[in-house]
Design an enzyme around this catalytic site. Structure first.
Site, PDB file in Angstrom:
ATOM      1  CB  CYS A  33     -46.722 -44.712  30.806  1.00 18.43           C
ATOM      2  SG  CYS A  33     -46.795 -46.488  31.070  1.00 18.43           S
ATOM      3  CB  CYS A 102     -52.291 -49.607  34.180  1.00 15.10           C
ATOM      4  SG  CYS A 102     -52.309 -47.835  33.850  1.00 15.10           S
TER       5      CYS A 102
END
Ligand code: FES
Length: 122
Positions: A33, A102
């Protein structure tokens, strides 16, 4: 999609910034990402007295790094090394499955800062 706690930490992140003369620093990124997280810690007498972060990333990355800094303050190095992304997620009331990576970034950035501290104080 996100819990109230996640939104609160995203909109009002705790401990954003950098620590001058940090005892340990770590920067990690996620190649997929492209998000990046930098973690600074201040250690006194074996206890983490301060932690600050800078995150260039998504809502979940900001919220997990904010919560993680709150969770490691007051902990010993050994206790902080034992902190897992799952504990951070649980404290935030969970994350959607696609956002679990994350929270891994938050765990890794803390570990990197702790390892940097241990290297400097070996
Ligand atoms: Fe990459 Fe959240 S999407 S850290």
């Amino acid at each position: 999609m996100y819990s109230d706690k996640v939104m609160d930490h995203f909109e009002h992140p705790r401990n954003v910034g950098e620590i001058d003369n940090a005892s340990g620093s770590g920067t990690v990124g996620n190649a997929k990402c492209g998000d990046i997280m930098k973690m600074d810690i201040k250690v006194e007498n074996g206890v983490i007295v301060d932690a600050k972060f800078k995150t260039f990333g998504c809502c979940a990355a900001v919220a997990t790094s904010s919560m993680a800094t709150e969770m490691i303050k007051g902990k010993t190095i050994e206790e902080a090394l034992a902190l897992t992304n799952k504990q951070v997620m649980d404290e935030l009331g969970g994350l959607p499955p696609v956002k679990i990576h994350c929270s891994v970034l938050a765990e890794e950035s803390i570990r990197a800062a702790l390892e940097d501290y241990q290297k400097k104080h070996a």
